[in-house]
Design a protein around this motif. Structure first.
Motif, mmCIF file in Angstrom:
data_model
loop_
_atom_site.group_PDB
_atom_site.id
_atom_site.type_symbol
_atom_site.label_atom_id
_atom_site.label_comp_id
_atom_site.label_asym_id
_atom_site.label_seq_id
_atom_site.Cartn_x
_atom_site.Cartn_y
_atom_site.Cartn_z
ATOM 1 N N THR A 1 139.261 29.387 -55.558
ATOM 2 C CA THR A 1 138.339 28.336 -55.998
ATOM 3 C C THR A 1 137.516 27.811 -54.838
ATOM 4 O O THR A 1 136.278 27.740 -54.905
ATOM 5 C CB THR A 1 139.119 27.171 -56.645
ATOM 6 O OG1 THR A 1 139.828 27.658 -57.781
ATOM 7 C CG2 THR A 1 138.191 26.064 -57.076
ATOM 8 N N VAL B 1 140.033 23.297 -61.481
ATOM 9 C CA VAL B 1 138.827 23.786 -60.812
ATOM 10 C C VAL B 1 137.665 22.793 -60.907
ATOM 11 O O VAL B 1 136.971 22.545 -59.916
ATOM 12 C CB VAL B 1 138.405 25.151 -61.399
ATOM 13 C CG1 VAL B 1 137.085 25.617 -60.790
ATOM 14 C CG2 VAL B 1 139.487 26.189 -61.161
ATOM 15 N N CYS C 1 134.399 28.043 -62.566
ATOM 16 C CA CYS C 1 135.579 27.814 -63.416
ATOM 17 C C CYS C 1 135.817 29.000 -64.342
ATOM 18 O O CYS C 1 136.958 29.448 -64.522
ATOM 19 C CB CYS C 1 135.370 26.534 -64.233
ATOM 20 S SG CYS C 1 136.817 26.033 -65.175
ATOM 21 N N ILE D 1 137.138 32.034 -62.301
ATOM 22 C CA ILE D 1 138.553 31.848 -61.959
ATOM 23 C C ILE D 1 139.437 32.094 -63.183
ATOM 24 O O ILE D 1 140.476 32.778 -63.098
ATOM 25 C CB ILE D 1 138.810 30.429 -61.400
ATOM 26 C CG1 ILE D 1 138.040 30.213 -60.088
ATOM 27 C CG2 ILE D 1 140.303 30.181 -61.190
ATOM 28 C CD1 ILE D 1 138.475 31.092 -58.942
#
Length: 481
Positions: free
Chosen positions: A80, A354, A455, A458
């Motif tokens: 992240t 995140v 986001c 991830i």
């Protein structure tokens, strides 16, 4: 007027400042403006500088330390932060490419830029700064006459200014190492760094180092420290809020004063300033739109193939609309989380981790704008920053973005930090103030879109993405609920 939103009041203050600057130039009132109105603008800059350093210090410490236990972060936390920092560096680089290609600051007429340059050199000497490009216009007696016309300095004063800069530069270059820039980042006396705005990178280094160390001590010992840091940070954010309440008046004074200093009683120079400002705005806007509609979709398509181009924007449009209207990533965060979870299918475990980090450390739009703004201001003052100095802008902007609060106009406070880092006059923010609000709205859309992109990437990498194209994405949200 009491019920009018603050940003409208600021816009009114800007318009009145511009009108006053035009009247002041045409009526020969520049001396009155500089003596009786401009000091309030100086007070505004001093207040922002007063708040900026401790705000960055405690925001970065809090942002790093609040990440959590480093042992529990694992792969997802590292990925992240890495992706957020990568997109920030890319955004700054894009901004630098655009501003060095378009050169908006050089589209102002040469005589205005020469006058700006003379004023810059006089300011740099008074503040103890070295002239950044090593060129000293005041070293040439041909410019003395013009310098005397636009300032109140005598010929002997001007000679002293021109010589002082050369002596200081020669002294500093006697014993320098190729790794001197790296040495300069690490402070030997943190309190000296705090008292000198030009050493902002040292303060940022200390803040990151301190925040990382807090992560590695037991929770019972780190919790009081975190509570103190978070509490102090809230106090400084409240100070920003209070100062911004008086911003309409301060902005009027700042804008009228800076324009009067630059233009004097020549109304043609006022026109030139705003011509350059138009090109600056266009450059920033092109960069921000490229980030939203080209860069992020390309990144998304590279890592997450299941989400179509139109599907992503359809899913995120409510958050983007709110970001545009509020200019606040923090205010938009609940809506961003709902859009990402409900419309893009990101697992809540990922989004709750995140996105809050993104609201703190991911300021791609703000970083791009700061990079363009610094180079534009340097160009209109005939300052040619070297590649090394522009890399300092990249580094400072990237690190300062960690400490940039997710609230409207926070980017202006951070811009003061970046200008200080390359030895430029922080009062120059008044030049770009008239267009800051509208650009701030677009910057926030970039920040929120970047948060959602990272986001989603991830989530896909962690196998926590379940996207289904929805015809009716979430459209309305109640921030008070």
């Amino acid at each position: 007027m009491k019920n009018l939103a603050l940003h409208w009041k600021i816009l009114i203050g800007m318009v009145l400042g511009i009108i006053w600057a035009l009247l002041s130039s045409s009526m020969g009132w520049s001396s009155f403006t500089i003596n009786w109105i401009d000091p309030f603008g100086t007070i505004f800059i001093n207040l922002l500088k007063l708040i900026a350093v401790p705000l960055v210090l405690f925001s970065i410490i809090g942002g790093v330390a609040n990440i959590g236990d480093p042992k529990s972060l694992g792969r997802m936390g590292g990925k992240t932060l890495l992706i957020y920092l990568t997109t920030t560096v890319f955004a700054i680089s894009l901004g630098l490419i655009l501003v060095n290609t378009v050169k908006p600051g050089k589209l102002i007429d040469e005589q205005s830029r020469i006058d700006n340059r003379i004023n810059y050199e006089i300011w740099a000497a008074s503040q103890g700064h070295t002239i950044k490009d090593g060129i000293n216009y005041l070293h040439d007696p041909a410019f003395f006459k013009r310098a005397q016309e636009i300032t109140e300095l005598t010929k002997s004063d001007l000679k002293e200014v021109s010589v002082a800069d050369k002596l200081e530069k020669a002294e500093k270059q006697k014993n320098t190492s190729p790794l001197q820039p790296l040495i300069d980042i690490v402070p030997d006396n943190f309190f000296y760094s705090l008292s000198n705005n030009g050493l902002m990178l040292q303060i940022i280094f200390f803040a990151i180092f301190f925040g990382v160390c807090v992560l590695f001590i037991p929770e019972e010992q780190s919790k009081p420290v975190l509570n103190l840091v978070n509490g102090v940070n809230e106090v400084f954010l409240k100070m920003v809020d209070l100062v911004m309440q008086a911003a309409p008046f301060f902005v009027f004074a700042l804008l009228a004063g800076v324009v009067s200093k630059m233009a004097g009683d020549d109304i043609g120079k006022v026109v030139e300033i705003f011509k350059g400002l138009s090109w600056y705005s266009l450059t920033v806007l092109v960069g921000l739109l490229l980030m939203i509609f080209v860069v992020y979709p390309l990144i998304m398509k590279t890592f997450v193939k299941k989400i179509p181009y139109t599907g992503f924007f359809k899913a995120m449009s409510p958050a983007q609309t709110l970001a545009f209207s509020t200019s606040s990533s923090a205010a938009t965060l609940p809506v961003t989380m709902e859009c990402v979870e409900e419309n893009l299918g990101v697992n809540k475990k990922v989004s709750s981790f995140v996105l809050p980090i993104g609201a703190t450390v991911n300021m791609d739009g703000t970083s791009l704008y700061q990079a363009v703004a610094v180079i534009f201001l340097a160009q209109m003052h005939m300052i040619d920053l070297t590649i090394g100095q522009q890399l300092t802008v990249v580094l400072t902007t990237t690190l300062a973005s960690i400490g940039s609060a997710a609230v409207p106009s926070a980017g202006l406070v951070m811009l003061i930090i970046v200008l200080n880092s390359v030895g430029l006059n922080p009062a120059w923010i008044a030049i770009i103030f008239p267009v800051d609000r509208i650009l701030d709205m677009f910057r926030t859309v970039v920040n929120v879109t970047g948060d959602a992109t990272v986001c989603t990437i991830i989530a896909d990498g962690e196998n926590m993405l379940d996207y289904h194209d929805t015809k009716n994405p979430t459209e309305t949200f109640d921030l008070d609920s």
